[in-house]
Design an enzyme around this catalytic site. Structure first.
Site, PDB file in Angstrom:
ATOM      1  N   GLU A   7       0.825  -1.215   0.000  1.00  8.17           N
ATOM      2  CA  GLU A   7       0.000   0.000   0.000  1.00  8.17           C
ATOM      3  C   GLU A   7       0.858   1.262   0.000  1.00  8.17           C
ATOM      4  OE1 GLU A   7      -3.243   0.139   2.891  1.00  8.17           O
ATOM      5  OE2 GLU A   7      -3.063  -2.023   3.093  1.00  8.17           O
ATOM      6  N   TYR A 296       3.061  -3.824  13.475  1.00  9.50           N
ATOM      7  CA  TYR A 296       1.871  -3.160  12.927  1.00  9.50           C
ATOM      8  C   TYR A 296       1.137  -2.379  14.010  1.00  9.50           C
ATOM      9  CZ  TYR A 296      -2.193  -2.445   9.947  1.00  9.50           C
ATOM     10  OH  TYR A 296      -3.193  -1.884   9.196  1.00  9.50           O
ATOM     11  N   ARG A 298      -2.052  -0.918  14.076  1.00  6.95           N
ATOM     12  CA  ARG A 298      -3.511  -0.918  14.266  1.00  6.95           C
ATOM     13  C   ARG A 298      -3.926  -2.287  14.798  1.00  6.95           C
ATOM     14  NH1 ARG A 298      -2.843   2.890  10.251  1.00  6.95           N
ATOM     15  NH2 ARG A 298      -2.593   1.469   8.505  1.00  6.95           N
TER      16      ARG A 298
END
Length: 685
Positions: A7, A296, A298
């Site tokens: 992304e 990560y 989140r």
């Protein structure tokens, strides 16, 4: 050449270190296919099917992606390891024409050599349960946003928005404000006795009367106490000694990281989110190049891998000694409704200490990395141990108590101390030796009138905590939800506290009247659970959406046809309509406030409201006044009022004079006048 699709382009450099020369990395920069930006995009008559389209500014990127995919010997999609990342993978796979059974998806919770290598060895199919859970959330949010927002605009004011989670978060802020306004302070008094023990003064607090809890409510009760204990001895009736332990806190989740960053570092949600993203994607570290520092960001899981746990324990043993290492690893249990797909937020490696990064990281990145590192380190350390003693004194049927606590072993607090809003009252340090039955003289009685306080307004951190505890929203949405409340002018910040604006209160009042069964904490938490059921139990997402819409559609119709309006009446001005002589009034329109004739609809005359012109400085070219303007990016600059005849502009206030050394314009800087030419040293008081 193999192609890996991610992304964020900011991950590329850190990721390529571990992929090697046989791989090319392509970044989609987020979604490449989504619901239309300027249309509803949900087919209500066809089982709520979303009408996805290519994101307008991604068409060239997609053409390039397709070309690279055709040329690659293998394509792997490595978007973020959450539901939204899974949905982006699904959209990419659809655009590239991949078959559903194709093993094209890889994921890693951290950008490290080991995690990336493991992901490359284990490509899998795209998880349609996660995709469908995200589709359901997207459709639900679109239904609420596109169907409810226009009603708010019609009934209250233009340019308003509503959201399935956003409006509930606003309701929390508004409800808290109502609690504060309705709060009636109650008087109470604190009473303390300063007791003499050898060369020490011990402060004991009043706790009881006739063996029952007692807090004086007025001065009369305090005066009665003073008259009864005056000149009398304070006898020690009970001494309790105990050993207490404090267990280390769990490593960070998104929510606890955001709370600690605000409380300890003063970092807003926006700053914390931005900094955490950079630490996860990759930052420059001296001697290492660009590398990712944390896992990560989140997550609502407190789970950590066995490898990370063992590495942390070894680090503790080497640096602090075996006494700081618990016999068994500390295990933390994730709450029931958490998305436990990945780990807690932790450093990727204990080898890169915060001190090693200080020279190259930005201030925010360094402080946040240090906080994350130390929290994880503490989470695997031994308990802190304390010796506690509590002494109760009796005097004329009144009971006074003092508690002391001394640390016997620092444990995890050697590296990390939890945030405390207010120190516990009445907690002393080490107390002198005392015995039961011993009598002490009173040096002085201290009394103070106080009043009970209303509940505190939410801060960004405490609102995130409330949203998490009540089960509304998810780690990825906390920051954006709270940010939109401010950007829509529904809330404002006073210091660190959030309070609702008049507009925010009005929106909440309207939603409570017509949508109370949907815009409330209990229902929103229930919908989050239903989304979890789609992801975990493979429930049909169409049914979840359909059940919501069947009730919501009726509420929309009732609100839309109601005659109730909360629009502000037009504000009359002294301006006169040049067409009919009537008074001009200020109205709200789609593009802001404007002047309109009060005789509408007979007279339809309108005109814009002239903005107040702020003058500051003198033009050095023509001697006219300079006026304040705003650039497209919102920055303030100053331009000659004779524009376009005179096109002089400046980022600073100009005096109208020129530098005697180099003839550049002179500008005001604080209390000084200096040359605008940065290479010229001319300055005057």
């Amino acid at each position: 050449m193999k192609l890996v699709i991610i992304e964020s382009p900011f991950k590329r450099e850190a990721l390529k270190k571990y992929l090697g020369s046989g791989y090319e990395v392509f970044a989609t920069k987020g979604h490449i296919r989504d619901l239309p930006q300027k249309a509803f995009g949900i087919d209500l008559k066809n089982n709520f099917e979303p009408k996805y389209e290519i994101v307008p500014d991604k068409k060239e990127m997609i053409a390039s992606l397709r070309k690279k995919a055709q040329e690659a010997e293998q394509v792997l999609i490595a978007t973020d390891p959450d539901r939204e990342g899974e949905a982006i993978s699904w959209h990419v796979a659809n655009i590239l024409g991949f078959k559903p059974e194709q093993n094209c998806r890889i994921e890693f919770n951290e950008i490290s050599k080991k995690a990336v290598a493991k992901a490359l060895e284990n490509p899998r199919k795209i998880d349609l349960k996660l995709v469908n859970a995200q589709q359901a959330r997207r459709v639900l949010d679109r239904l609420v946003g596109y169907k409810l927002s226009p009603i708010l605009c019609k009934k209250i004011a233009p340019k308003l928005s509503a959201g399935r989670v956003q409006s509930v978060a606003l309701k929390l802020v508004v409800d808290r404000e109502k609690e504060i306004e309705a709060f009636v302070p109650e008087e109470y008094w604190t009473v303390s006795a300063l007791l003499k023990k050898d060369d020490n003064l011990i402060k004991a607090n009043l706790v009881s009367f006739n063996n029952k809890k007692f807090v004086p409510k007025n001065k009369e009760e305090v005066d009665k106490l003073l008259s009864e204990v005056n000149g009398k001895k304070f006898v020690i009736s009970e001494i309790k000694k105990s050993k207490t332990k404090s267990h280390a806190p769990a490593p960070f989740t998104t929510s606890t990281m955001q709370q600690d960053a605000l409380n300890k570092l003063g970092m807003s949600l926006a700053r914390t989110t931005s900094s955490a993203q950079q630490l996860y994607e990759g930052v420059d570290v001296k001697g290492e190049g660009k590398i990712a520092l944390i896992t990560y960001i989140r997550t609502d899981s407190v789970r950590v891998s066995t490898d990370a746990q063992n590495a942390c324990r070894e680090f503790i043993k080497q640096k602090y000694g075996s006494e700081y290492l618990p016999e068994k690893p500390n295990i933390y249990h994730t709450k029931e409704n958490a998305q436990d797909a990945h780990e807690a937020i932790r450093p990727i490696t204990m080898d890169i200490t915060p001190e090693m990064t200080k020279e190259t990281l930005s201030s925010d990145n360094y402080k946040l990395y240090k906080l994350i590192y130390e929290r994880f380190l503490a989470s695997q350390m031994s308990e802190a141990e304390y010796s506690s003693v509590s002494v109760t004194f009796d005097c004329a049927n009144y009971g006074f108590k003092v508690s002391g606590r001394t640390m016997e072993f620092a444990g995890y607090t050697k590296v990390y101390k939890e945030f405390v809003e207010k120190e516990e009252e009445g907690l002393a340090g080490k107390l002198p030796k005392m015995e039961e039955g011993e009598s002490l003289d009173c040096d002085k009685i201290l009394s103070e009138q106080k009043f009970t306080k209303p509940p505190a307004r939410y801060t960004e951190a405490s609102l995130v905590k409330a949203m998490e505890e009540k089960g509304i929203g998810r780690p990825a949405t906390y920051a954006s939800t709270i940010t939109v409340l401010t950007s829509r002018h529904y809330t404002e910040k006073e210091g660190k506290y959030l309070h609702p604006t008049e507009l925010g209160r009005k929106v909440t009042t309207y939603l409570e009247k017509f949508f109370s069964s949907v815009i409330n904490v209990k229902f929103t938490a229930h919908m989050e659970q239903r989304l979890d059921d789609i992801a975990n139990k493979d429930e049909d997402w169409h049914n979840v959406v359909s059940n919501f819409w069947n009730g919501f559609e009726g509420l929309l119709g009732r609100a839309d046809t109601s005659s109730l309006t909360m629009k502000e009446p037009p504000k009359e001005t002294d301006e006169v309509c040049e067409k009919c002589g009537g008074k001009m009034v200020i109205r709200d329109g789609r593009f802001g406030k404007f002047l309109a004739c009060s005789n509408f609809p007979k007279c339809k005359n309108t005109r814009p409201i002239e903005a107040e012109v702020k003058k500051a400085g003198i033009c050095p070219e023509c001697g006219s006044a300079m006026v304040e303007r705003k650039s497209k990016k919102g920055k303030t600059f100053f331009a000659c009022e004779r524009y376009p005849e005179c096109k002089f502009m400046s980022w600073d206030v100009t005096t109208g004079k020129k530098c005697p050394k180099c003839s550049s314009p002179l500008i005001l800087k604080g209390k000084n006048i200096k040359c605008s030419n940065k290479t010229c040293s001319y300055k005057e008081e």
